[in-house]
Each structure stands twice: as structure tokens, then as C-alpha cells.
Design a protein around this motif. Structure first.
Motif, PDB file in Angstrom:
ATOM      1  N   PRO A 127       0.794  -1.236   0.000  1.00 51.83           N
ATOM      2  CA  PRO A 127       0.000   0.000   0.000  1.00 51.83           C
ATOM      3  C   PRO A 127       0.825   1.283   0.000  1.00 51.83           C
ATOM      4  O   PRO A 127       0.387   2.289  -0.552  1.00 51.83           O
ATOM      5  N   ASP A 128       2.041   1.253   0.556  1.00 50.16           N
ATOM      6  CA  ASP A 128       2.849   2.472   0.631  1.00 50.16           C
ATOM      7  C   ASP A 128       3.754   2.678  -0.581  1.00 50.16           C
ATOM      8  O   ASP A 128       4.503   3.652  -0.633  1.00 50.16           O
ATOM      9  N   ASN A 129       3.682   1.811  -1.569  1.00 46.88           N
ATOM     10  CA  ASN A 129       4.536   1.941  -2.752  1.00 46.88           C
ATOM     11  C   ASN A 129       3.877   2.906  -3.737  1.00 46.88           C
ATOM     12  O   ASN A 129       3.223   2.510  -4.698  1.00 46.88           O
ATOM     13  N   ARG A 130       4.066   4.187  -3.480  1.00 45.55           N
ATOM     14  CA  ARG A 130       3.414   5.246  -4.270  1.00 45.55           C
ATOM     15  C   ARG A 130       3.869   5.235  -5.732  1.00 45.55           C
ATOM     16  O   ARG A 130       3.081   5.486  -6.633  1.00 45.55           O
ATOM     17  N   ALA A 131       5.150   4.945  -5.978  1.00 45.55           N
ATOM     18  CA  ALA A 131       5.649   4.910  -7.357  1.00 45.55           C
ATOM     19  C   ALA A 131       4.950   3.795  -8.136  1.00 45.55           C
ATOM     20  O   ALA A 131       4.569   3.983  -9.296  1.00 45.55           O
ATOM     21  N   ALA A 132       4.789   2.643  -7.503  1.00 49.93           N
ATOM     22  CA  ALA A 132       4.103   1.534  -8.175  1.00 49.93           C
ATOM     23  C   ALA A 132       2.648   1.893  -8.439  1.00 49.93           C
ATOM     24  O   ALA A 132       2.119   1.618  -9.522  1.00 49.93           O
ATOM     25  N   HIS A 133       1.990   2.514  -7.464  1.00 50.31           N
ATOM     26  CA  HIS A 133       0.584   2.910  -7.638  1.00 50.31           C
ATOM     27  C   HIS A 133       0.435   3.791  -8.880  1.00 50.31           C
ATOM     28  O   HIS A 133      -0.423   3.532  -9.732  1.00 50.31           O
ATOM     29  N   ALA A 134       1.297   4.777  -9.013  1.00 44.29           N
ATOM     30  CA  ALA A 134       1.237   5.669 -10.181  1.00 44.29           C
ATOM     31  C   ALA A 134       1.522   4.902 -11.472  1.00 44.29           C
ATOM     32  O   ALA A 134       0.862   5.117 -12.500  1.00 44.29           O
ATOM     33  N   LEU A 154      -1.543   2.660 -12.528  1.00 42.95           N
ATOM     34  CA  LEU A 154      -2.614   3.474 -13.110  1.00 42.95           C
ATOM     35  C   LEU A 154      -2.230   3.941 -14.517  1.00 42.95           C
ATOM     36  O   LEU A 154      -3.061   3.905 -15.436  1.00 42.95           O
ATOM     37  N   ALA A 155      -0.983   4.362 -14.699  1.00 37.48           N
ATOM     38  CA  ALA A 155      -0.519   4.815 -16.019  1.00 37.48           C
ATOM     39  C   ALA A 155      -0.538   3.685 -17.043  1.00 37.48           C
ATOM     40  O   ALA A 155      -0.704   3.936 -18.242  1.00 37.48           O
ATOM     41  N   LEU A 156      -0.391   2.439 -16.578  1.00 44.16           N
ATOM     42  CA  LEU A 156      -0.400   1.280 -17.476  1.00 44.16           C
ATOM     43  C   LEU A 156      -1.804   0.730 -17.706  1.00 44.16           C
ATOM     44  O   LEU A 156      -1.962  -0.338 -18.294  1.00 44.16           O
ATOM     45  N   GLY A 157      -2.822   1.437 -17.237  1.00 41.46           N
ATOM     46  CA  GLY A 157      -4.202   1.042 -17.506  1.00 41.46           C
ATOM     47  C   GLY A 157      -4.819   0.117 -16.476  1.00 41.46           C
ATOM     48  O   GLY A 157      -5.923  -0.390 -16.688  1.00 41.46           O
ATOM     49  N   PHE A 158      -4.127  -0.105 -15.362  1.00 44.37           N
ATOM     50  CA  PHE A 158      -4.694  -0.929 -14.297  1.00 44.37           C
ATOM     51  C   PHE A 158      -5.620  -0.078 -13.437  1.00 44.37           C
ATOM     52  O   PHE A 158      -5.473   1.144 -13.365  1.00 44.37           O
ATOM     53  N   VAL A 159      -6.559  -0.742 -12.784  1.00 44.52           N
ATOM     54  CA  VAL A 159      -7.494  -0.101 -11.877  1.00 44.52           C
ATOM     55  C   VAL A 159      -7.231  -0.648 -10.480  1.00 44.52           C
ATOM     56  O   VAL A 159      -7.078  -1.867 -10.310  1.00 44.52           O
ATOM     57  N   ASN A 160      -7.172   0.233  -9.504  1.00 43.65           N
ATOM     58  CA  ASN A 160      -7.017  -0.174  -8.106  1.00 43.65           C
ATOM     59  C   ASN A 160      -8.366  -0.721  -7.633  1.00 43.65           C
ATOM     60  O   ASN A 160      -9.350  -0.006  -7.559  1.00 43.65           O
ATOM     61  N   SER A 213     -10.344  -0.794   2.991  1.00 46.28           N
ATOM     62  CA  SER A 213      -9.852   0.450   3.572  1.00 46.28           C
ATOM     63  C   SER A 213      -9.200   1.291   2.476  1.00 46.28           C
ATOM     64  O   SER A 213      -8.888   0.798   1.390  1.00 46.28           O
ATOM     65  N   LEU A 214      -9.038   2.556   2.816  1.00 50.89           N
ATOM     66  CA  LEU A 214      -8.402   3.507   1.904  1.00 50.89           C
ATOM     67  C   LEU A 214      -7.207   4.101   2.653  1.00 50.89           C
ATOM     68  O   LEU A 214      -7.370   4.679   3.729  1.00 50.89           O
ATOM     69  N   VAL A 215      -5.997   3.910   2.100  1.00 48.98           N
ATOM     70  CA  VAL A 215      -4.779   4.401   2.735  1.00 48.98           C
ATOM     71  C   VAL A 215      -4.122   5.405   1.794  1.00 48.98           C
ATOM     72  O   VAL A 215      -3.648   5.024   0.714  1.00 48.98           O
ATOM     73  N   ASP A 216      -4.135   6.659   2.168  1.00 46.23           N
ATOM     74  CA  ASP A 216      -3.542   7.721   1.342  1.00 46.23           C
ATOM     75  C   ASP A 216      -4.017   7.654  -0.103  1.00 46.23           C
ATOM     76  O   ASP A 216      -3.225   7.767  -1.039  1.00 46.23           O
ATOM     77  N   GLY A 217      -5.320   7.436  -0.284  1.00 50.45           N
ATOM     78  CA  GLY A 217      -5.910   7.417  -1.613  1.00 50.45           C
ATOM     79  C   GLY A 217      -5.778   6.102  -2.361  1.00 50.45           C
ATOM     80  O   GLY A 217      -6.165   6.014  -3.523  1.00 50.45           O
ATOM     81  N   VAL A 218      -5.262   5.067  -1.710  1.00 50.58           N
ATOM     82  CA  VAL A 218      -5.090   3.750  -2.339  1.00 50.58           C
ATOM     83  C   VAL A 218      -6.007   2.757  -1.631  1.00 50.58           C
ATOM     84  O   VAL A 218      -5.963   2.633  -0.402  1.00 50.58           O
ATOM     85  N   PHE A 219      -6.847   2.056  -2.406  1.00 49.61           N
ATOM     86  CA  PHE A 219      -7.676   1.009  -1.827  1.00 49.61           C
ATOM     87  C   PHE A 219      -6.799  -0.168  -1.416  1.00 49.61           C
ATOM     88  O   PHE A 219      -5.905  -0.582  -2.168  1.00 49.61           O
ATOM     89  N   VAL A 220      -7.073  -0.707  -0.239  1.00 49.66           N
ATOM     90  CA  VAL A 220      -6.290  -1.807   0.311  1.00 49.66           C
ATOM     91  C   VAL A 220      -7.239  -2.902   0.777  1.00 49.66           C
ATOM     92  O   VAL A 220      -8.282  -2.615   1.380  1.00 49.66           O
ATOM     93  N   ILE A 221      -6.877  -4.154   0.499  1.00 49.56           N
ATOM     94  CA  ILE A 221      -7.629  -5.305   0.985  1.00 49.56           C
ATOM     95  C   ILE A 221      -6.826  -5.914   2.137  1.00 49.56           C
ATOM     96  O   ILE A 221      -5.682  -6.336   1.948  1.00 49.56           O
ATOM     97  N   SER A 222      -7.423  -5.940   3.310  1.00 50.08           N
ATOM     98  CA  SER A 222      -6.753  -6.472   4.493  1.00 50.08           C
ATOM     99  C   SER A 222      -6.528  -7.964   4.370  1.00 50.08           C
ATOM    100  O   SER A 222      -7.386  -8.689   3.847  1.00 50.08           O
ATOM    101  N   VAL A 250      -4.630  -4.079  -4.627  1.00 45.42           N
ATOM    102  CA  VAL A 250      -4.814  -5.002  -5.750  1.00 45.42           C
ATOM    103  C   VAL A 250      -5.192  -4.179  -6.971  1.00 45.42           C
ATOM    104  O   VAL A 250      -6.009  -3.260  -6.888  1.00 45.42           O
ATOM    105  N   TYR A 251      -4.573  -4.513  -8.093  1.00 39.51           N
ATOM    106  CA  TYR A 251      -4.815  -3.818  -9.351  1.00 39.51           C
ATOM    107  C   TYR A 251      -5.179  -4.831 -10.412  1.00 39.51           C
ATOM    108  O   TYR A 251      -4.644  -5.937 -10.428  1.00 39.51           O
ATOM    109  N   GLU A 252      -6.089  -4.425 -11.311  1.00 37.98           N
ATOM    110  CA  GLU A 252      -6.451  -5.329 -12.397  1.00 37.98           C
ATOM    111  C   GLU A 252      -6.574  -4.545 -13.696  1.00 37.98           C
ATOM    112  O   GLU A 252      -6.826  -3.345 -13.704  1.00 37.98           O
TER     113      GLU A 252
END
Length: 158
Positions: A110-117, A120-126, A131-140, A151-153
């Protein structure tokens, strides 16, 4: 050049993936041998001037053959933002399309902000989580107790 992972490139891939710590956990050489022998069509590498500068380690699910899980995606820090990760993920997507797969997915800390960006740039959806952690959806507990993951798909057709 994009090509499947081969046994002779395992040490190069290990060196590259080691640069991804702490988010990428290096596995043993025997695991990479397995990937090269049994999963090479979903484990492409990018080679530039003889050097491995990018790789994807991914697997088609045996339990749900419509899905491909991307375990590791890495581009050498000196070669980022040149489309290497996109080309590698697109190669996996094309292979998935040939097999009739429907979805690529991956998990991230969840804290890997570079990966999150990047995802999303590669067309994946979070994928929406619990829960929501700093704007990133997280599955416990996604990967077991205490292993919370974003999780991204990406649908193969997109």
C-alpha cells in the motif's frame, strides 16, 4: 528487444530484480529456472545493448485460466520512463489474449506510491478494498494475516 526469459539470462534478471528491494523479494535461482522453463511466455525480458533492463514475472492461473498474475515488474532505474514496463506488460497481455484470458492482476504494498502511479498509467485499476490508505484502496489480509495489499487489475481487452 522483448524476449521470453531464458535460463542463460537468469543471473541478469536476479541482478535487476535485486534493485527493486524492498518491494520486490528476490527468490532463489531454482525459482527463476522454473520460470524460464515453465512460464517463459509470461516472463518477458527487455534487452537493450545486451543488458537486461526490464522484466515481468507472471503466471497464468491453473485454477482460473482466464487470469494472469503479475508477480514482479521491474525496469532498471537508469531506463525508467522509456516505455519498457509498458512494452513488457503489453507482451504479457498479448499472450493472455492469445490464450483467451480475460484479466491481468497484481498486488502491491500500500505504501509503494511509485508503483501505484505506474499501475494506473499502465491502464490498471485499483480494486476497491476494505480500507483507503492515502488514496489507495487496500484489501486487508489479502496474502495472509497482516499482509494487506493494494490489488490492481486490467482487463485483457483494454
Amino acid at each position: 528487444m522483448i524476449a521470453p526469459l531464458t535460463i542463460d539470462r537468469i543471473s541478469d534478471v536476479e541482478k535487476l530484480l535485486a534493485l527493486g528491494e524492498p518491494y520486490i523479494k528476490l527468490r532463489g535461482s531454482s525459482e527463476y529456472w522454473l520460470y524460464a522453463k515453465l512460464f517463459s511466455t509470461t516472463c518477458p525480458i527487455a534487452v537493450l545493448d545486451g543488458e537486461v533492463v526490464g522484466c515481468v514475472i507472471a503466471f497464468r492461473s491453473q485454477d482460473d485460466p482466464a487470469e494472469i498474475y503479475l508477480q514482479d515488474v521491474m525496469t532498471h532505474p537508469d531506463h525508467r520512463r522509456h516505455g519498457i514496463a509498458r512494452a513488457l506488460v503489453d507482451e504479457v497481455r498479448r499472450q493472455g489474449s492469445r490464450w483467451g484470458c480475460q484479466r491481468l492482476y497484481l498486488t502491491s504494498e500500500p505504501d509503494n506510491r511509485a508503483a501505484h502511479a505506474a499501475w494506473l498509467a499502465l491502464g490498471f485499476v485499483n480494486v476497491e478494498g476494505d480500507s483507503l490508505v492515502d488514496g489507495v484502496f487496500v484489501i486487508s489480509n489479502y496474502k495472509g494475516p497482516g499482509k494487506h495489499r493494494a490489488v490492481y487489475e486490467r482487463l485483457i481487452g483494454s
